[in-house]
Design a protein around this motif. Sequence first.
Motif, PDB file in Angstrom:
ATOM      1  N   LYS A 123       0.907  -0.768  -0.065  1.00 13.13           N
ATOM      2  CA  LYS A 123      -0.100  -0.057   0.009  1.00 13.13           C
ATOM      3  C   LYS A 123       1.114   1.268   0.084  1.00 13.13           C
ATOM      4  N   ILE A 124       1.582   0.995   0.706  1.00 16.84           N
ATOM      5  CA  ILE A 124       2.921   2.325   0.577  1.00 16.84           C
ATOM      6  C   ILE A 124       3.474   2.515  -0.264  1.00 16.84           C
ATOM      7  N   LYS A 125       4.190   1.579  -1.263  1.00 16.65           N
ATOM      8  CA  LYS A 125       4.752   2.037  -2.596  1.00 16.65           C
ATOM      9  C   LYS A 125       3.903   2.205  -3.544  1.00 16.65           C
ATOM     10  N   GLU A 126       2.045   1.822  -3.320  1.00 21.04           N
ATOM     11  CA  GLU A 126       1.123   2.830  -4.524  1.00 21.04           C
ATOM     12  C   GLU A 126       1.105   3.976  -4.412  1.00 21.04           C
ATOM     13  N   ILE A 127       0.393   4.602  -3.042  1.00 26.73           N
ATOM     14  CA  ILE A 127       0.607   5.954  -3.042  1.00 26.73           C
ATOM     15  C   ILE A 127       1.686   6.202  -3.136  1.00 26.73           C
ATOM     16  N   SER A 128       3.333   5.830  -2.934  1.00 28.02           N
ATOM     17  CA  SER A 128       4.235   7.086  -2.986  1.00 28.02           C
ATOM     18  C   SER A 128       4.464   6.518  -4.855  1.00 28.02           C
ATOM     19  N   ASP A 129       4.548   5.529  -5.501  1.00 31.24           N
ATOM     20  CA  ASP A 129       4.616   5.085  -6.790  1.00 31.24           C
ATOM     21  C   ASP A 129       3.566   6.706  -7.272  1.00 31.24           C
ATOM     22  N   ALA A 130       1.974   6.134  -6.735  1.00 34.73           N
ATOM     23  CA  ALA A 130       1.041   7.695  -7.327  1.00 34.73           C
ATOM     24  C   ALA A 130       1.066   8.826  -7.222  1.00 34.73           C
ATOM     25  N   TYR A 131       2.340   9.085  -6.509  1.00 32.71           N
ATOM     26  CA  TYR A 131       2.343  11.050  -6.347  1.00 32.71           C
ATOM     27  C   TYR A 131       3.632  10.958  -6.155  1.00 32.71           C
ATOM     28  N   GLY A 132       4.212  10.630  -7.232  1.00 37.16           N
ATOM     29  CA  GLY A 132       5.747  10.573  -6.913  1.00 37.16           C
ATOM     30  C   GLY A 132       6.304  11.020  -5.750  1.00 37.16           C
ATOM     31  N   LEU A 133       6.593  10.289  -4.889  1.00 30.96           N
ATOM     32  CA  LEU A 133       6.582  10.372  -3.100  1.00 30.96           C
ATOM     33  C   LEU A 133       9.105   9.992  -3.157  1.00 30.96           C
ATOM     34  N   GLY A 134       8.536   8.829  -3.577  1.00 35.77           N
ATOM     35  CA  GLY A 134       9.752   8.366  -4.098  1.00 35.77           C
ATOM     36  C   GLY A 134      10.513   7.848  -2.481  1.00 35.77           C
ATOM     37  N   VAL A 135       9.656   7.251  -1.540  1.00 34.47           N
ATOM     38  CA  VAL A 135       9.530   6.789  -0.107  1.00 34.47           C
ATOM     39  C   VAL A 135      10.343   5.345  -0.174  1.00 34.47           C
ATOM     40  N   ARG A 136      11.353   5.899   0.789  1.00 34.78           N
ATOM     41  CA  ARG A 136      11.835   3.702   0.704  1.00 34.78           C
ATOM     42  C   ARG A 136      11.390   3.246   2.326  1.00 34.78           C
ATOM     43  N   PRO A 137      10.681   2.739   2.353  1.00 34.48           N
ATOM     44  CA  PRO A 137       9.825   2.073   3.361  1.00 34.48           C
ATOM     45  C   PRO A 137      10.879   2.324   4.433  1.00 34.48           C
ATOM     46  N   ASP A 138      12.171   1.257   4.096  1.00 34.64           N
ATOM     47  CA  ASP A 138      13.285   0.546   5.221  1.00 34.64           C
ATOM     48  C   ASP A 138      14.389   1.540   5.229  1.00 34.64           C
ATOM     49  N   ALA A 139      14.052   2.409   4.717  1.00 39.66           N
ATOM     50  CA  ALA A 139      14.686   4.131   5.325  1.00 39.66           C
ATOM     51  C   ALA A 139      14.772   3.975   7.313  1.00 39.66           C
ATOM     52  N   LEU A 140      15.798   4.303   7.558  1.00 41.37           N
ATOM     53  CA  LEU A 140      15.449   5.088   9.161  1.00 41.37           C
ATOM     54  C   LEU A 140      14.704   6.634   8.937  1.00 41.37           C
ATOM     55  N   VAL A 141      14.194   6.795   9.867  1.00 42.73           N
ATOM     56  CA  VAL A 141      13.753   8.433   9.305  1.00 42.73           C
ATOM     57  C   VAL A 141      15.141   8.980   9.928  1.00 42.73           C
ATOM     58  N   GLU A 142      16.142   8.770  11.305  1.00 44.28           N
ATOM     59  CA  GLU A 142      17.053   9.408  11.609  1.00 44.28           C
ATOM     60  C   GLU A 142      17.810  10.737  10.544  1.00 44.28           C
ATOM     61  N   ASP A 143      17.909   9.162   9.015  1.00 45.41           N
ATOM     62  CA  ASP A 143      18.420   9.153   8.685  1.00 45.41           C
ATOM     63  C   ASP A 143      18.359   9.982   6.912  1.00 45.41           C
ATOM     64  N   LEU A 144      17.047  10.607   7.481  1.00 50.12           N
ATOM     65  CA  LEU A 144      16.576  11.399   6.542  1.00 50.12           C
ATOM     66  C   LEU A 144      16.770  12.678   6.550  1.00 50.12           C
ATOM     67  N   GLY A 145      16.750  13.135   5.301  1.00 53.09           N
ATOM     68  CA  GLY A 145      16.645  14.896   5.688  1.00 53.09           C
ATOM     69  C   GLY A 145      15.408  15.374   5.837  1.00 53.09           C
ATOM     70  N   VAL A 146      15.245  16.984   5.695  1.00 50.24           N
ATOM     71  CA  VAL A 146      14.252  17.177   5.809  1.00 50.24           C
ATOM     72  C   VAL A 146      12.850  16.811   5.121  1.00 50.24           C
ATOM     73  N   ALA A 147      13.374  17.496   3.635  1.00 51.35           N
ATOM     74  CA  ALA A 147      12.287  17.169   2.622  1.00 51.35           C
ATOM     75  C   ALA A 147      11.588  15.319   2.064  1.00 51.35           C
ATOM     76  N   ASP A 148      12.702  14.882   2.838  1.00 51.12           N
ATOM     77  CA  ASP A 148      12.103  13.318   2.797  1.00 51.12           C
ATOM     78  C   ASP A 148      11.110  13.129   4.106  1.00 51.12           C
ATOM     79  N   ARG A 149      11.722  13.224   5.132  1.00 53.84           N
ATOM     80  CA  ARG A 149      10.550  13.366   5.806  1.00 53.84           C
ATOM     81  C   ARG A 149       9.652  13.635   5.695  1.00 53.84           C
ATOM     82  N   GLN A 150       9.051  15.095   5.194  1.00 48.53           N
ATOM     83  CA  GLN A 150       8.078  15.723   4.788  1.00 48.53           C
ATOM     84  C   GLN A 150       7.198  14.742   4.090  1.00 48.53           C
TER      85      GLN A 150
END
Length: 533
Positions: A123-150
Amino acid sequence: MKASSSTAPAVELAGITKRFPGVVANHDIHLTVRRGSVHALCGENGAGKSTLMKILYGMQKPDEGTITLDGEQVTLHTPGDAIARGIGMVHQHFMLADNLTVLENVVLGAEKLHGIGGKARAKIKEISDAYGLGVRPDALVEDLGVADRQRVEILKVLYRGARTLILDEPTAVLVPQEVDALFDNLRELKAEGLTVIFISHKLGEVLSVADDITVIRRGTTVGTAVPSETTPKQLAELMVGSELPSPETRESTVTDTPMLTVEGLELSATDPDGVVRAVLDGISLTIHKGEVLGIAGVEGNGQAELVEAIMGMRDPDAGTVTLDGADISHAPTRKRREDGIGYIPEDRHRHGLLLEAPLWENRILGHVTEKPNSRKGFLDPKAARADTERIVREYDVRTPGIEVTAASLSGGNQQKLIVGREMSHLPKLLIAAHPTRGVDVGAQAQIWDQIREARREGLAVLLISADLDELIGLSDNLRVMFRGRLVADADPATITPEELGSAMTGAATGHLEHVEEPADEEQEAPREGGDSE
């Protein structure tokens, strides 16, 4: 009588009033948001926008007034009630758990929807792809920049089935190309019948994406506007009663005296997959007294690590950092602070303030050993309190007093307190990471003026910002950072935001020259002075 949900407004707020001790945050606010529209909410910091949206999201209860969703009057006791009715909110300061992965953050509290395993991931991949969010499900949030967190926050809201999205300052962390992509996404959401309430200080963006605009000033609604019939100037005057400020710096104050020299800086880090990679790769730069050096780059390309290495929060693997002729490559952070480095952090909540501490204690942060905070090795609370009163006065920090907590101030007033604190110690070098993120046009103008004034007196500034107009307007020289390296430089007198944005994606390297096109002539307003290195 209940209106039919297809024709009724998605959201109708009537007579909303909310009081806090010593302050009325909202007074008799009226807001009508049409279903399937993008509705912008504008207003200066402390105008009451965030409080109003927290009421709509069930985080706070109004003292007076009614909330009507899809034609039905409702009482929202908790965010859970709001989510159940299809309201989702992406806060300006993100609500994510750093020690969890993206997938864990998204499903947290919504496990009943799609479980916590393969179905949720799909479901996460489906939404991420639909809106071009480019989200990596297994990434730790503390390793993400502000834009990715948003992007994770937006995905979280969509995952919960929101039909009305509240976005608080969503473009503050994005480059022009990403803003365009976000606006395309918003138009897609709108086309599918979703509703977006968009809080922003960037009036040009509001006019380009919104269908309707409501302006709030000092806690109450002062007007509504339709973009096609409104100019940024009219909107700014409605918001703050004055014209739109410009970051443009006309005169050059750059000297020949180096204040900060960074040579061959190297820093590596281990990514979530256990691979060691270079986050700073041979960084060399010089900032002179009276110079603002702007660093442009999509977030996550090493800017935060560069700041941390200069501040002493990270020890570099190789290279040198020299401040005013002294090698500080491995000096502790406190020593660097005492030697004259001022610091406006990227995330004021995580690195700039103790939210539950009073303002006068926050004034001491980072400067514990310096006057007026301490005397003969002991803290001097009386002097710190007196100086906090001065900062509140001189920097127009709107607060009932210095004993209230930092958390009780609006974002812009928190930022003005931090700027006041840092400038009060007459720094030699100011590291300003996103100094006007999430602040209104009035506060923005004040912060720009403070930086310009100190620059005239010899301050060296390292400016990191996602606001390309701010970068181009304030900087004497510009460098572009991409994947841990400085890949391009530009003259702010001639470069356009679009050309800079293109270089930030890695599309251009070396010295960026502006290519004159007839269509651009009207937009181009080169300043005098500019680069005098």
